[in-house]
Scaffold this active site. Structure first.
Site, PDB file in Angstrom:
ATOM      1  N   GLY A  47      48.478  39.364  46.715  1.00 27.71           N
ATOM      2  CA  GLY A  47      48.684  39.718  45.258  1.00 27.71           C
ATOM      3  C   GLY A  47      50.067  39.355  44.695  1.00 27.71           C
ATOM      4  O   GLY A  47      50.588  40.615  44.242  1.00 27.71           O
ATOM      5  N   GLY A  51      53.666  40.792  38.441  1.00 22.49           N
ATOM      6  CA  GLY A  51      53.818  42.175  38.433  1.00 22.49           C
ATOM      7  C   GLY A  51      54.778  42.751  39.967  1.00 22.49           C
ATOM      8  O   GLY A  51      55.529  41.839  40.237  1.00 22.49           O
ATOM      9  N   ASP A 110      40.349  33.970  46.781  1.00 24.97           N
ATOM     10  CA  ASP A 110      39.766  35.441  46.651  1.00 24.97           C
ATOM     11  C   ASP A 110      40.188  36.143  47.923  1.00 24.97           C
ATOM     12  O   ASP A 110      39.623  35.949  49.000  1.00 24.97           O
ATOM     13  CB  ASP A 110      37.990  35.446  46.643  1.00 24.97           C
ATOM     14  CG  ASP A 110      37.713  36.677  46.334  1.00 24.97           C
ATOM     15  OD1 ASP A 110      38.359  37.657  46.271  1.00 24.97           O
ATOM     16  OD2 ASP A 110      36.222  36.834  46.461  1.00 24.97           O
ATOM     17  N   ALA A 111      41.266  36.965  47.914  1.00 24.44           N
ATOM     18  CA  ALA A 111      41.657  37.784  48.856  1.00 24.44           C
ATOM     19  C   ALA A 111      40.484  38.467  49.553  1.00 24.44           C
ATOM     20  O   ALA A 111      40.708  39.050  50.715  1.00 24.44           O
ATOM     21  CB  ALA A 111      42.724  38.592  48.417  1.00 24.44           C
ATOM     22  N   TYR A 234      43.912  58.513  33.646  1.00 22.92           N
ATOM     23  CA  TYR A 234      44.336  57.547  34.800  1.00 22.92           C
ATOM     24  C   TYR A 234      43.863  58.576  36.040  1.00 22.92           C
ATOM     25  O   TYR A 234      42.930  58.078  36.893  1.00 22.92           O
ATOM     26  CB  TYR A 234      45.743  57.293  34.938  1.00 22.92           C
ATOM     27  CG  TYR A 234      46.109  56.424  35.937  1.00 22.92           C
ATOM     28  CD1 TYR A 234      45.782  54.974  35.548  1.00 22.92           C
ATOM     29  CD2 TYR A 234      46.057  56.629  37.264  1.00 22.92           C
ATOM     30  CE1 TYR A 234      46.115  53.981  36.832  1.00 22.92           C
ATOM     31  CE2 TYR A 234      46.291  55.722  38.126  1.00 22.92           C
ATOM     32  CZ  TYR A 234      46.216  54.324  37.780  1.00 22.92           C
ATOM     33  OH  TYR A 234      46.320  53.167  38.915  1.00 22.92           O
TER      34      TYR A 234
HETATM   35  P1  NAD Z   1      49.016  42.274  38.470  1.00 20.25           P
HETATM   36  O1  NAD Z   1      47.895  42.056  37.614  1.00 20.25           O
HETATM   37  O2  NAD Z   1      50.605  41.902  37.578  1.00 20.25           O
HETATM   38  O3  NAD Z   1      49.186  41.756  39.664  1.00 20.25           O
HETATM   39  C1  NAD Z   1      47.773  41.556  40.555  1.00 20.25           C
HETATM   40  C2  NAD Z   1      47.803  40.719  41.700  1.00 20.25           C
HETATM   41  O4  NAD Z   1      46.623  40.416  42.122  1.00 20.25           O
HETATM   42  C3  NAD Z   1      47.989  38.994  41.125  1.00 20.25           C
HETATM   43  O5  NAD Z   1      48.811  38.463  42.231  1.00 20.25           O
HETATM   44  C4  NAD Z   1      46.541  38.568  41.145  1.00 20.25           C
HETATM   45  O6  NAD Z   1      46.579  36.902  41.301  1.00 20.25           O
HETATM   46  C5  NAD Z   1      46.100  39.551  42.620  1.00 20.25           C
HETATM   47  N1  NAD Z   1      44.742  39.382  42.433  1.00 20.25           N
HETATM   48  C6  NAD Z   1      43.685  39.794  41.707  1.00 20.25           C
HETATM   49  N2  NAD Z   1      42.528  39.510  42.139  1.00 20.25           N
HETATM   50  C7  NAD Z   1      42.727  39.010  43.110  1.00 20.25           C
HETATM   51  C8  NAD Z   1      41.687  38.454  44.349  1.00 20.25           C
HETATM   52  N3  NAD Z   1      40.393  38.644  44.114  1.00 20.25           N
HETATM   53  N4  NAD Z   1      42.249  37.591  45.413  1.00 20.25           N
HETATM   54  C9  NAD Z   1      43.624  37.377  45.376  1.00 20.25           C
HETATM   55  N5  NAD Z   1      44.505  38.017  44.579  1.00 20.25           N
HETATM   56  C10 NAD Z   1      44.161  38.676  43.408  1.00 20.25           C
HETATM   57  O7  NAD Z   1      49.036  43.853  38.867  1.00 20.25           O
HETATM   58  P2  NAD Z   1      50.406  44.965  39.002  1.00 20.25           P
HETATM   59  O8  NAD Z   1      50.399  45.846  37.966  1.00 20.25           O
HETATM   60  O9  NAD Z   1      51.311  44.308  39.794  1.00 20.25           O
HETATM   61  O10 NAD Z   1      49.580  45.849  40.119  1.00 20.25           O
HETATM   62  C11 NAD Z   1      50.014  45.574  41.595  1.00 20.25           C
HETATM   63  C12 NAD Z   1      49.347  47.043  42.345  1.00 20.25           C
HETATM   64  O11 NAD Z   1      50.391  47.908  41.864  1.00 20.25           O
HETATM   65  C13 NAD Z   1      48.132  47.808  41.848  1.00 20.25           C
HETATM   66  O12 NAD Z   1      47.656  48.219  43.101  1.00 20.25           O
HETATM   67  C14 NAD Z   1      48.355  48.783  40.881  1.00 20.25           C
HETATM   68  O13 NAD Z   1      47.623  49.810  40.587  1.00 20.25           O
HETATM   69  C15 NAD Z   1      49.926  49.294  41.434  1.00 20.25           C
HETATM   70  N6  NAD Z   1      50.597  49.638  40.307  1.00 20.25           N
HETATM   71  C16 NAD Z   1      50.839  49.098  38.945  1.00 20.25           C
HETATM   72  C17 NAD Z   1      51.497  49.994  38.151  1.00 20.25           C
HETATM   73  C18 NAD Z   1      51.851  49.391  36.649  1.00 20.25           C
HETATM   74  O14 NAD Z   1      52.147  50.153  35.920  1.00 20.25           O
HETATM   75  N7  NAD Z   1      51.574  47.907  36.734  1.00 20.25           N
HETATM   76  C19 NAD Z   1      52.172  51.180  38.508  1.00 20.25           C
HETATM   77  C20 NAD Z   1      51.816  51.755  39.717  1.00 20.25           C
HETATM   78  C21 NAD Z   1      51.097  51.055  40.761  1.00 20.25           C
END
Ligand code: NAD
Length: 400
Positions: A47, A51, A110-111, A234
């Site tokens: 991922g 983000g 797909d991871a 949440y």
């Molecule tokens: P994001 O949507 O920016 O990134 C998600 C990533 O997952 C991307 O690289 C996407 O390509 C990948 N992904 C999705 N489905 C996939 C699949 N089937 N196969 C391969 N890759 C796949 O999300 P984010 O906000 O950076 O969240 C990342 C983590 O951080 C999550 O666990 C989220 O809960 C956690 N988090 C986010 C926040 C926030 O405010 N955004 C806060 C705390 C924790």
């Protein structure tokens, strides 16, 4: 081809390659200004295209000169489709990550699938030998069961009673009510299946079986805890259940890594930032807008890459770990300090729906959302043509 934002129901349906490139360059340059630290040499980020995963990849590639493998679910351009922002972030990372003698590899697909895991294992055995750090940063609305082929969808729902909160239409800046209904048992189970810890466990298991984990290997996943104002939807909702499962998985993985590799498994709670999903979580847009407003004024607002750089430099590989009673790394300590939470809560109560759009924190939140997709970046001339085919041609990746 000229590209302007296309937004449907608060969802960006396109992205701007140059805008994505500029924001990746900014993230890289921001970390270059920081001091280097001793960290992992070989890193797998699952991922890593946007983000927190992208911020992690940049923080480690620049901060400690790590080699990286990134697995992400992104699409390139096709016909009139611009390609996803994550695709262009990956391309920009590859183009601008000028670390010496390093390898950075992208797998697109797909991871959750067995094929992806096998392809990454084969590549890592051949090119890396062993992996020092595995970061699990997948955020997904759906997961295909690798054995049965069934696609399971996660749900943003409360547990028990319906919860009403507010969201914002980012096109006309109007505030609307958003209701989430109580989830049934199956919906809770499905959300845990998609966003919980089982796929993270599958990745570590296959890496372990193939002797790919190094002595003192570490793994980390990202959770969110949040404050009182987002609790009902949440942490006390379906997503919270999935995060509990992810946190529970850490214990199992920690035992495995500790016993076999003298390593460790960690979970870190990150601060709330603007993401695609935040707009669909009632109260989250208002909360993040007010939080940004307060954190900027208090001088404690961090960039996403700065946040992750600090995680690895100070807390994962450094000696300044902040751990809570459940063993979670609390990188979110600035967001959740009493002072920030109290001020955010009173701002949320004070500000009227009509006034939200004038808050500096709201403007920053919306700018972040546009920036995530390559739009409203001050360094981009949006009237200029973008040569999508050429950009696509030079980006080298493996699609599984
Ligand atoms: P994001 O949507 O920016 O990134 C998600 C990533 O997952 C991307 O690289 C996407 O390509 C990948 N992904 C999705 N489905 C996939 C699949 N089937 N196969 C391969 N890759 C796949 O999300 P984010 O906000 O950076 O969240 C990342 C983590 O951080 C999550 O666990 C989220 O809960 C956690 N988090 C986010 C926040 C926030 O405010 N955004 C806060 C705390 C924790």
């Amino acid at each position: 081809m000229k590209i302007s934002p296309s937004i449907r129901n608060n969802l960006f349906t396109n992205s701007h390659p140059t805008g994505c490139e500029m924001s990746v360059i900014d993230q890289i340059n921001n970390i270059k200004k920081e001091v280097a630290f001793d960290g992992p040499k070989n890193v797998l980020v699952i991922g890593g295209s946007s983000g927190y995963g992208l911020a992690t990849r940049i923080g480690l590639a620049v901060g400690c000169n790590a080699n990286t493998i990134n697995v992400s679910f992104e699409s390139g351009p096709k016909g009139k489709r611009s390609g996803t922002a994550g695709f262009w972030n990956n391309a920009a990372f590859q183009k601008h990550i000028s670390t010496k003698n390093n390898t950075h590899k992208d797998f697109l697909g797909d991871a959750f699938s067995n094929e992806m895991k096998e392809a990454v294992v084969a590549y890592a055995l051949r090119e890396f030998g062993t992996i020092d750090l595995v970061v699990y940063s997948v955020a997904s609305g759906a997961r295909k069961n690798a054995d049965t082929g069934e696609v399971v969808f996660s749900k943003i729902k409360s547990l028990g009673k319906d919860v009403i909160g507010k969201t914002v239409d980012i096109v006309d800046n109007t505030v609307h009510e958003l209701t989430v209904t109580g989830a049934d048992e199956q919906e809770i189970k499905d959300t845990v299946y998609v966003m919980g810890g089982s796929d993270w466990k599958n990745w570590i298991t296959i890496l372990d079986k193939n002797n790919l984990l190094s002595e003192q290997a570490k793994t980390i996943a990202y959770t969110y805890i949040g404050g009182e104002t987002t609790k009902a939807i949440y942490r006390d909702g379906t997503l919270g259940k999935a995060k509990e499962d992810l946190e529970e998985t850490t214990k199992y993985l920690n035992q495995l890594l500790e016993a076999k590799y003298h390593g460790e498994a960690l979970v870190s709670s990150s601060k709330a930032v603007a993401t695609k999903a935040s707009i669909y979580i009632p109260q989250m847009p208002i909360y993040v807008a007010c939080l940004y407003d307060v954190m900027v004024k208090e001088g404690v607002h961090e960039t996403i890459e700065g946040h992750k750089y600090r995680l690895f430099k100070d807390m994962v590989y450094g000696s300044k770990r902040i751990i809570d009673e459940k063993g979670r790394i609390r990188l979110d300590h600035l967001e959740l300090s009493d002072a920030v939470q109290d001020k955010t809560k009173s701002l949320m109560m004070q500000v009227t729906d009509a006034e939200i759009k004038d808050l500096d924190g709201y403007k920053l939140f919306v700018k972040d959302l546009y920036n995530l997709n390559g739009f409203r970046n001050d360094k981009v001339v949006y009237d200029a043509d973008v040569n999508i085919e050429e950009l696509n041609r030079v980006y080298d990746y493996t699609r599984i």
